[in-house]
Structure formats: C-alpha cells, structure tokens
Design a protein around this motif. Structure first.
Motif, mmCIF file in Angstrom:
data_model
loop_
_atom_site.group_PDB
_atom_site.id
_atom_site.type_symbol
_atom_site.label_atom_id
_atom_site.label_comp_id
_atom_site.label_asym_id
_atom_site.label_seq_id
_atom_site.Cartn_x
_atom_site.Cartn_y
_atom_site.Cartn_z
ATOM 1 N N LEU A 72 0.825 -1.199 0.000
ATOM 2 C CA LEU A 72 0.000 0.000 0.000
ATOM 3 C C LEU A 72 0.863 1.254 0.000
ATOM 4 C CD1 LEU A 72 -2.987 1.040 0.370
ATOM 5 C CD2 LEU A 72 -2.591 0.854 2.830
ATOM 6 N N LEU A 73 1.861 1.288 0.872
ATOM 7 C CA LEU A 73 2.725 2.460 0.964
ATOM 8 C C LEU A 73 3.546 2.669 -0.306
ATOM 9 C CD1 LEU A 73 3.905 2.262 4.670
ATOM 10 C CD2 LEU A 73 2.539 4.069 3.620
ATOM 11 N N LEU A 74 4.059 1.595 -0.847
ATOM 12 C CA LEU A 74 4.820 1.725 -2.093
ATOM 13 C C LEU A 74 3.943 2.266 -3.212
ATOM 14 C CD1 LEU A 74 6.906 -1.577 -1.951
ATOM 15 C CD2 LEU A 74 7.797 0.752 -1.732
ATOM 16 N N GLU A 75 2.715 1.790 -3.290
ATOM 17 C CA GLU A 75 1.790 2.258 -4.324
ATOM 18 C C GLU A 75 1.454 3.740 -4.139
ATOM 19 O OE1 GLU A 75 -2.495 1.019 -6.360
ATOM 20 O OE2 GLU A 75 -1.477 -0.359 -4.978
ATOM 21 N N CYS A 76 1.491 4.197 -2.888
ATOM 22 C CA CYS A 76 1.189 5.598 -2.604
ATOM 23 C C CYS A 76 2.411 6.508 -2.736
ATOM 24 C CB CYS A 76 0.608 5.723 -1.203
ATOM 25 S SG CYS A 76 -1.033 4.981 -1.028
ATOM 26 N N GLY A 77 3.555 5.948 -3.107
ATOM 27 C CA GLY A 77 4.738 6.764 -3.368
ATOM 28 C C GLY A 77 5.724 6.871 -2.242
ATOM 29 N N PHE A 78 5.525 6.112 -1.166
ATOM 30 C CA PHE A 78 6.473 6.136 -0.054
ATOM 31 C C PHE A 78 7.546 5.064 -0.240
ATOM 32 C CE2 PHE A 78 2.826 8.286 1.735
ATOM 33 C CZ PHE A 78 3.400 9.304 2.472
ATOM 34 N N ARG A 79 8.744 5.364 0.190
ATOM 35 C CA ARG A 79 9.842 4.407 0.151
ATOM 36 C C ARG A 79 10.407 4.120 1.536
ATOM 37 N NH1 ARG A 79 7.502 3.793 -3.636
ATOM 38 N NH2 ARG A 79 8.086 3.930 -5.827
ATOM 39 N N TYR A 80 9.990 4.908 2.519
ATOM 40 C CA TYR A 80 10.488 4.760 3.884
ATOM 41 C C TYR A 80 9.324 4.890 4.879
ATOM 42 C CZ TYR A 80 15.075 5.610 1.807
ATOM 43 O OH TYR A 80 16.207 5.531 1.030
ATOM 44 N N TYR A 81 9.468 4.248 6.017
ATOM 45 C CA TYR A 81 8.569 4.475 7.135
ATOM 46 C C TYR A 81 9.412 4.872 8.342
ATOM 47 C CZ TYR A 81 9.754 -0.215 8.995
ATOM 48 O OH TYR A 81 10.413 -1.312 9.487
ATOM 49 N N ALA A 82 8.777 5.447 9.339
ATOM 50 C CA ALA A 82 9.520 6.008 10.471
ATOM 51 C C ALA A 82 9.297 5.213 11.750
ATOM 52 C CB ALA A 82 9.110 7.460 10.704
ATOM 53 N N VAL A 83 10.367 5.112 12.519
ATOM 54 C CA VAL A 83 10.322 4.605 13.896
ATOM 55 C C VAL A 83 10.867 5.718 14.780
ATOM 56 C CG1 VAL A 83 11.240 2.915 15.517
ATOM 57 C CG2 VAL A 83 10.586 2.199 13.213
ATOM 58 N N PHE A 84 10.158 6.027 15.857
ATOM 59 C CA PHE A 84 10.575 7.117 16.746
ATOM 60 C C PHE A 84 11.310 6.571 17.958
ATOM 61 C CE2 PHE A 84 7.672 9.389 14.141
ATOM 62 C CZ PHE A 84 7.958 10.743 14.284
#
Length: 268
Positions: free
Chosen positions: A246-258
């Motif tokens: 889903l994220l790749l299809e929406c144009g994201f390549r990274y996710y965040a961890v805080f």
C-alpha cells in the motif's frame, strides 16, 4: 516480511487488553521483529462501560523497563503511549506528555464530545455521513489545541464501526474535511499512522484508506508510521506485507520509527 518494527501495541496495561507484555514480546521475536513500541492507552476522562482507559503510567513504565532489560540484545523495545485527543483536555495532555520520557506518542481520536464511535449511540439521531463528518472535523480542532504528538493514529477509525463500515465511504465523499485534517497534520509536523487493524476489522484495507494516504503524500506529507494496533499476540504485525504494498503504491519508500521522540527512517 520487510516491515520489522511494529509501533502500535497494547498489553494488559491497557484497559482493553488481557495480554501480558512478555507474551507480546515473545511473539514479536517469533515473527522476527527488530523493534516493538508499546503504546498503552491514556484516554483522559474516558469511561467505556464504567472502565477507565487511563493507564497507570508508573506501573507501565516499571514493567516495561524490567522487560527492556531482560530482552536487551534480542529486540529493541520502545516506550510509547496512545493519547486519546479531545480539545477540552489540552492542559492535561500537555502536562502528561511532558512528564514522561516517551520514545513515541500517538495521538488518536477515540471520542467526539465524549462519545466513542465503537458504540451505537454515537450514530443515534444522525446519518452515517453526519457521524463520519463530525468525527473528521474534530481532528484539526484537536491538533490546534494540542499537537505534541508524533503521529495521528488510525485517522479514519470511525469507519471501522459505522453502520455500513466503509461500503458507502470514500475519500472523495469526505474530501473537504479529510483534506483539512491532513493539512493540520502537516502544519503541526505530525506524521500519519498506517494502522493495519483495518484489515482485521473487515475493511479490506488499512486505516486510513489508500486515497487518504495518497492525498497526504500529494500535500507534502513525509512521515508515516506503521502499527498493528494489536491487543493480543496473534495480531502483531498483522498484514504488514499488505501495508508495505500500500505504501509503495502511494509513493512512499520509507517508514519512520521514533526513538526519544525523533524519527528514524527505514526502507520499505
């Protein structure tokens, strides 16, 4: 599985979970997770059937630190909280969020004027569309009053429990109020959580839905976090491969961890 950090987890320190924290950690290890962030409920003033959703933070922190030490070198455990946001509680939320050394704070809309969409009385006396709009309209108001959060949890949570769930729901139908909510996130530097529990709830997708995620990206949003919202071991990292797609299809390549309230970006 390439998403190896689950950043929305509840244990028996939350009122709606019976799962020992250690059983959640053991399941995370079995799944090969590298990070787990516990985000126990702090919903100030919220009573569901007489049950308080205010975590005993001292007991939670003490139990967490014991297990963090026990599992040191095996998995990274992060200390988080999920705050139930209502503008009227801004003073409490400001004081509470600064009183504890959280790694990560999720802000979520669980109630509107004290009513939880989980219960049928939220929808009484109004149409489903009116109920959904009332929910979405609170998001900018909540953030205007209090914005010391790192991500906004399950932004379209209300559709999990509506009379028709998401069968008559779309981003386009609510574009005006949803865009205002997304713009508020961006203006306040708050990320967007991709919550995989939507799959478990029968929506066939995450919360929020794909078109909201695309809109957030189109409007300049860059920070997405990923969480299963698991309240029991069997739901940890649920549908994370679907979330990745889903994220790749929406144009994201990274996710965040805080960690210590600062985002660290991991490749999808």
């Amino acid at each position: 599985m390439s998403i190896l950090a689950d950043c929305h987890l509840h244990s028996s320190f939350s009122a709606d979970s019976d799962a020992p924290m250690e059983s959640m950690i053991e399941r995370g290890l079995q799944l090969g997770l590298t990070e787990m962030c516990f985000t126990e409920h702090m919903d100030h003033g919220m009573l569901d059937n007489g049950v308080s959703f205010e975590v005993d933070t001292e007991a939670y922190r003490r139990g967490f630190l014991d297990l963090k030490e026990k599992y040191r070198g095996k998995i990274e455990l992060l200390f988080g909280v999920e705050l139930g946001l209502e503008a009227q509680y801004a003073d409490f939320l400001n004081a509470y969020s600064r009183a504890w050394d959280f790694d990560f704070i999720i802000g979520s809309s669980h109630t509107v004027a004290g009513k939880d969409p989980y219960f049928a009385d939220f929808y009484e006396g109004r149409t489903e569309e009116e109920a959904y709009r009332a929910y979405f309209e609170t998001i900018p108001k909540n953030l205007s009053a209090f914005s010391n959060v790192d991500t906004y949890g399950h932004l379209d949570y209300v559709v999990r429990y509506g009379p028709n769930k998401n069968r008559q729901y779309s981003y386009e139908k609510y574009k005006d109020v949803l865009d205002a909510a997304l713009q508020a996130l961006i203006e306040h530097g708050v990320g967007l959580e991709i919550n995989s529990a939507g799959y478990k709830q029968g929506l066939g997708t995450a919360n929020p839905c794909m078109d909201i995620i695309k809109a957030y990206r189109r409007m300049g949003g860059e920070i997405v976090t990923v969480g299963s919202d698991a309240h029991a071991p069997e739901w940890i990292a649920g549908q994370f491969e679907s979330v990745r797609g889903l994220l790749l299809e929406c144009g994201f390549r990274y996710y965040a961890v805080f960690r210590e309230r600062k985002p660290h970006f991991l490749r999808l």
